[in-house]
Design a protein around this motif. Sequence first.
Motif, PDB file in Angstrom:
ATOM      1  N   VAL A  29      -8.830   6.165   4.102  1.00  0.00           N
ATOM      2  CA  VAL A  29      -9.485   5.010   2.990  1.00  0.00           C
ATOM      3  C   VAL A  29      -7.311   5.210   2.698  1.00  0.00           C
ATOM      4  N   GLU A  30      -7.330   3.929   2.757  1.00  0.00           N
ATOM      5  CA  GLU A  30      -5.621   2.848   2.343  1.00  0.00           C
ATOM      6  C   GLU A  30      -5.685   1.935   1.274  1.00  0.00           C
ATOM      7  N   ASP A  31      -4.816   1.855   0.575  1.00  0.00           N
ATOM      8  CA  ASP A  31      -5.134   0.757  -0.741  1.00  0.00           C
ATOM      9  C   ASP A  31      -4.137  -0.039  -0.109  1.00  0.00           C
ATOM     10  N   ILE A  32      -2.935  -0.078   0.844  1.00  0.00           N
ATOM     11  CA  ILE A  32      -2.541  -1.575   1.688  1.00  0.00           C
ATOM     12  C   ILE A  32      -2.626  -1.123   2.287  1.00  0.00           C
ATOM     13  N   THR A  37       5.742   4.928  -7.180  1.00  0.00           N
ATOM     14  CA  THR A  37       5.237   5.550  -6.319  1.00  0.00           C
ATOM     15  C   THR A  37       4.185   4.918  -5.009  1.00  0.00           C
ATOM     16  N   ALA A  38       4.029   5.574  -4.046  1.00  0.00           N
ATOM     17  CA  ALA A  38       3.229   5.250  -2.709  1.00  0.00           C
ATOM     18  C   ALA A  38       1.680   5.869  -3.394  1.00  0.00           C
TER      19      ALA A  38
HETATM   20 MG    MG Z   1      -0.808   3.922  -1.194  1.00  0.00          MG
END
Ligand code: MG
Length: 182
Positions: free
Chosen positions: A97-100, A181-182
């Motif tokens: 599950v990732e944001d982008i 930051t990621a």
């Molecule tokens: Mg991220």
Amino acid sequence: MTDSKLRVLLPSHKIQARIRELGEEISRDYPEGNLHFICILKGACFFLTDLARAMKRDVFVDFMGISTYGKGKTSSGEVKVTKDLDISLEGANVVIVEDIVDSGVTLNYLMHLLEQRRPKSLRIATLLDKPERRQRPVEVGYVGFTIPDKFVVGYGLDFAEKYRNLDDICILEEAGETAVTA
Ligand code: MG
Ligand code: IMP
């Protein structure tokens, strides 16, 4: 929050409605067996909690910390695991599950890493996709919204750690080249 640099791209009600659809779709796709959601910290944590609650079946949740960006808004290409998983993935259905998905560097690396842990299946669910920016191939199973090549913040996404707690996803105008930051 009023901030003249922010322009709403996706209002909260649209995000929530789309996540409900994704929850139903993913629930249908995995009618049985263990299902693990792996949240990529920190950006995806808001998406993870809403998506998990939109599911019609039980899911395990686990967290992974990854850092990709050095300084600036372009990926350095270096990926580092800063927090590893607690639960084994062997034989499980796994959804990252990732944001982008932006350059694709992070998820391309992560797919290879997690495949080595012998899950039964491995897919990606991302809330946002910026396909114009892709540098590495990534096969994305579930996409919330495809967006243009703009820097966005809110609903977990940050600029130098700011704006994560906005309900809406906003375009950040005139974002400078400070650390992200990621
Ligand atoms: Mg991220
Ligand atoms: P990648 O370039 O696909 O490896 O994306 C790495 C990470 O950069 C994502 O997980 C986000 O945390 C971050 N990122 C990419 N684009 C944006 C954006 O528009 N706003 C905020 N963070 C971003």
